[in-house]
Scaffold this motif. Structure first.
Motif, mmCIF file in Angstrom:
data_model
loop_
_atom_site.group_PDB
_atom_site.id
_atom_site.type_symbol
_atom_site.label_atom_id
_atom_site.label_comp_id
_atom_site.label_asym_id
_atom_site.label_seq_id
_atom_site.Cartn_x
_atom_site.Cartn_y
_atom_site.Cartn_z
ATOM 1 N N ASP A 214 -7.769 -1.333 -0.589
ATOM 2 C CA ASP A 214 -6.430 -0.760 -0.733
ATOM 3 C C ASP A 214 -6.436 0.599 0.164
ATOM 4 O O ASP A 214 -5.349 0.977 0.928
ATOM 5 C CB ASP A 214 -6.116 -0.617 -2.208
ATOM 6 C CG ASP A 214 -5.623 -1.821 -3.012
ATOM 7 O OD1 ASP A 214 -5.312 -2.562 -2.261
ATOM 8 O OD2 ASP A 214 -5.799 -1.599 -4.214
ATOM 9 N N ASP B 133 -3.901 1.192 3.237
ATOM 10 C CA ASP B 133 -3.169 2.285 3.203
ATOM 11 C C ASP B 133 -3.273 3.347 4.640
ATOM 12 O O ASP B 133 -2.250 3.831 5.149
ATOM 13 C CB ASP B 133 -3.524 3.285 2.247
ATOM 14 C CG ASP B 133 -2.680 2.614 1.075
ATOM 15 O OD1 ASP B 133 -1.955 1.910 0.918
ATOM 16 O OD2 ASP B 133 -3.372 3.049 -0.306
ATOM 17 N N GLU C 263 -2.402 7.210 -5.884
ATOM 18 C CA GLU C 263 -1.832 7.841 -7.087
ATOM 19 C C GLU C 263 -3.126 8.837 -7.664
ATOM 20 O O GLU C 263 -3.722 8.125 -8.392
ATOM 21 C CB GLU C 263 -1.307 7.072 -8.107
ATOM 22 C CG GLU C 263 0.008 6.332 -7.595
ATOM 23 C CD GLU C 263 0.464 5.483 -8.575
ATOM 24 O OE1 GLU C 263 0.100 5.399 -9.818
ATOM 25 O OE2 GLU C 263 1.417 4.412 -8.434
ATOM 26 N N ALA D 93 -0.188 2.921 -3.701
ATOM 27 C CA ALA D 93 -0.388 2.895 -5.200
ATOM 28 C C ALA D 93 -1.969 3.401 -5.519
ATOM 29 O O ALA D 93 -2.214 4.140 -6.355
ATOM 30 C CB ALA D 93 -0.416 1.611 -5.711
ATOM 31 N N ASP E 242 1.200 -8.667 0.902
ATOM 32 C CA ASP E 242 1.147 -8.621 -0.598
ATOM 33 C C ASP E 242 0.110 -7.271 -0.956
ATOM 34 O O ASP E 242 -1.119 -7.408 -1.026
ATOM 35 C CB ASP E 242 0.316 -9.704 -1.085
ATOM 36 C CG ASP E 242 0.227 -9.901 -2.672
ATOM 37 O OD1 ASP E 242 0.988 -8.866 -3.420
ATOM 38 O OD2 ASP E 242 -0.815 -10.379 -3.144
ATOM 39 N N HIS E 243 0.780 -6.050 -0.939
ATOM 40 C CA HIS E 243 0.069 -4.731 -1.211
ATOM 41 C C HIS E 243 1.075 -3.776 -1.603
ATOM 42 O O HIS E 243 2.154 -3.749 -0.932
ATOM 43 C CB HIS E 243 -0.291 -4.205 0.192
ATOM 44 C CG HIS E 243 -1.077 -2.852 0.004
ATOM 45 N ND1 HIS E 243 -2.274 -2.844 -0.687
ATOM 46 C CD2 HIS E 243 -0.853 -1.712 0.633
ATOM 47 C CE1 HIS E 243 -2.519 -1.521 -0.703
ATOM 48 N NE2 HIS E 243 -1.645 -0.839 0.073
ATOM 49 N N THR E 244 0.861 -2.972 -2.420
ATOM 50 C CA THR E 244 1.855 -1.779 -3.181
ATOM 51 C C THR E 244 1.137 -0.611 -2.227
ATOM 52 O O THR E 244 0.207 -0.033 -2.620
ATOM 53 C CB THR E 244 1.697 -1.741 -4.475
ATOM 54 O OG1 THR E 244 2.140 -2.929 -4.951
ATOM 55 C CG2 THR E 244 2.750 -0.653 -4.892
#
Length: 636
Positions: A447, A451, A475, A472, A467-469
């Motif tokens: 991730d 990012d 945080e 996140a 498919d990735h937030t």
């Protein structure tokens, strides 16, 4: 003397203006006669030196500072801005010095003795006390005048090399100031043009302060003034005892700032950076103290280490950006400065002076300060490294004294960060003066890499995210909890062995005695884990206990928190404080000890690699020599 801040009203300064003006117009001073002639020998540029000793002869000399300054431009009767500024600052500095001497007199028995002596001559022990205090007041006045010039006269030009130390006279404050005016007159007599005035004034003031500090031990009545904090608002002039305050105005900060969301990975370092920025802004300018220093948890020094490209520079930009933004809201000055390899000088002592000036600039109690030493392994040398330059060794000594020396005072208005790709090359004693260790390892997870690529790629495309937030994983609260939990067990192999043996023999630690036993076992495995390391660990634990979330609303306006009094700030912070737990203790011990084992392993690995490389080169050289011998081409 009152250790609080003393603000001198303008009325107390203005009453000395007439006398100060007479000092820059015309004074008569008594000087030691020099055998050096004032007349040059024709065509040689040298002066006649008499063979007759005249050391005991004193002569009078008229000093007219105003005429000396005007003579810089003899073709114009009207003073230039630079000339007027020089005279105004000299006169104003004299008036301020006299007002500060009055403050000293009121805080000691001098004022009473002066009043009694005016009515009738003093007798007995009073005479000796009067002379002692009068000399001390003269010293205070001289130091104030030199400090005023240093702080209020700006110049970026190179200091001239022909400035002589003034004569010092400490009979009365007027005699002391006249002697400095005579020295200033001599310094400005060599000015070539307007641009030469300011650097000569600064050079003279710096030389005078250095001379005064070497003579401070002669006066035994200065004790109370050591803790004095005096402020003249109109001139932005501050006197903190005999500390030499930085004399250069803070210039507008020009650098690229980073937002926290633009820092990918480095979760613990980023989290503590956010805390540190808010901690700095709790500083109280009137009390000149930070509640976090009194309550515990303030981070004065830290070291960040990681491989090249992991985000150390980005982290610096983020901290500076946060503090700069808070300072603008609070309406207080902020000073950022980096000390780098370009400030290492080939002149003996100059590197140490540059480093001391850097320290003083950041420590200035009238501003919020953030100082960084990037690539500290190149800037400061190991004391055992005989290949390092004298300048690097000087810097190591200055930093060690500044960060944890006998005279180090932590007010809580400033912090220092040391950054390095190779922290194992930093002197052990200097590295252990870093209160916190930040592993700047950059993005780590899948991730993180998604990012950082999206962040750096920008928006000039239409490629779908997939498919990735986004962000996140960044945080901060969730990420840092995971990062801290990872330190419940050690990360480095050397510490893992100590930890596993401890757990097998004693089990989970439940008491302070268990903790002490674990620390002792670490010491046996790693000799660098000394008492200073224990202090750094306990400071980190206290910081975790003060690991409170200061609400963002406190920093949106000045009135909400930053503009409140010291006692109000302290009470607001105390309400949020919580006790530390055994989990916190073990995490911080493992986090700090991991860094020591990591540095030790790296240092050992580097030494082994060097020995292996040297052995390989030696074998290769022997093979080539043998080949040359066989061809008959070798002659040694």
């Amino acid at each position: 003397m009152d250790t609080g801040l003393t603000a001198i009203p303008e009325a107390d300064i203005e009453k000395h203006r007439a006398l100060a003006h007479s000092f820059i117009t015309r004074i008569v001073v008594l000087e030691d006669s020099s055998p050096r002639s004032q007349t040059e020998l024709a065509g040689t540029g040298r002066r006649f030196v008499s063979t007759v000793s005249t050391g005991s002869v004193r002569r009078t000399r008229e000093v007219e500072l105003a005429k000396t300054v005007q003579a810089v431009r003899p073709d114009d009767q009207l003073l230039s801005i630079a000339q007027h500024t020089a005279l105004y600052r000299a006169r104003r500095g004299l008036a301020v010095a006299m007002a500060v001497a009055d403050v000293f007199a009121r805080s000691t028995a001098l004022e009473d003795l002066q009043a009694r002596n005016a009515r009738s001559p003093l007798e007995g022990e009073d005479v000796a006390a009067y002379k002692r205090l009068l000399s001390a007041a003269a010293y205070v006045a001289a130091f104030t005048f030199a400090s005023y010039l240093t702080q209020t006269v700006e110049s970026d030009a190179e200091a001239p090399g022909d400035i002589r130390e003034p004569d010092y006279v400490f009979d009365t404050q007027q005699d002391a100031l006249k002697a400095l005016v005579a020295g200033l007159d001599a310094a400005l007599a060599g000015a070539k043009d307007d641009a030469d005035l300011a650097p000569r004034i600064r050079a003279f003031a710096t030389t005078a302060i250095e001379g005064l500090l070497t003579r401070k031990g002669r006066f035994d009545a200065l004790g109370g003034f050591e803790n004095a904090h005096i402020r003249v608002e109109k001139d932005d002039f501050t006197l903190d005892g005999f500390d030499v305050a930085p004399g250069r105005k803070v210039k507008p900060l020009s650098m690229t700032f980073r937002k926290p969301e633009e820092v990918v990975g480095n979760h613990i370092a980023k989290y503590q950076s956010l805390k540190l920025a808010k901690m700095l802004m709790a500083y109280d300018f009137d009390r000149q103290l930070n509640p976090f220093v009194e309550l515990g948890g303030f981070l004065f020094t830290f070291i960040g280490d990681g491989a090249p490209g992991t985000g150390k520079t980005t982290l610096i930009q983020m901290i500076a950006g946060l503090v700069h933004g808070y300072a603008q809201v609070a309406g207080v000055p902020f000073h950022y400065e980096n000390f780098g390899v370009d400030q290492i000088s080939s002149y003996q002592g100059k590197s140490g002076q540059n480093c001391r000036q850097f320290i003083n600039n950041v420590l200035n109690p009238r501003s919020i300060g953030f100082g960084t030493i990037d690539d500290i392994d190149q800037v400061a040398a190991r004391r055992s490294d005989d290949r390092a330059s004298a300048g690097q060794q000087e810097i190591t000594g200055v930093l060690m004294d500044a960060f944890a020396g006998a005279a180090t005072v932590v007010r809580g208005n400033s912090t220092f960060g040391m950054f390095s790709n190779y922290p194992e090359n930093v002197d052990d004693a200097l590295r252990q003066r870093a209160g916190a260790r930040w592993l700047v390892d950059g993005p780590q997870t899948r991730d993180d890499y998604i990012d950082i690529f999206v962040l750096l790629a920008g928006k000039n495309h239409k490629i779908p995210l997939g498919d990735h937030t986004l962000y996140a994983a960044q945080e901060i609260q969730r990420a840092v909890e995971t990062a801290y939990e990872n330190h419940a067990r050690p990360q480095e192999d050397g510490l893992k062995k100590v930890y596993d043996r401890f757990m097998d023999e004693r089990g989970e630690p439940k008491t302070l005695a268990d903790i002490g036993d674990y620390l002792h076992r670490i010491k046996e495995a790693e000799p660098r884990f000394t008492g200073r390391a224990i202090k750094n660990v306990t400071d980190a634990i206290k910081m975790r206990a003060m690991d409170i979330e200061l609400p963002d609303e406190w920093f949106e306006t000045r009135e909400a928190f930053m503009g409140k009094s010291y006692d109000e700030k302290k009470a607001m912070i105390e309400e949020l404080r919580r006790p530390f737990t055994m989990d916190m203790v073990m995490q911080e011990i493992n986090r700090y000890a991991d860094s020591e084992f990591r540095y030790s392993d790296r240092s050992d690995d580097s030494a082994v690699e060097k020995i292996v490389r040297d052995a390989r080169l030696r074998e290769r050289a022997l093979a080539e020599i043998e080949a040359l011998k066989q061809k008959g081409l070798w002659s040694a």
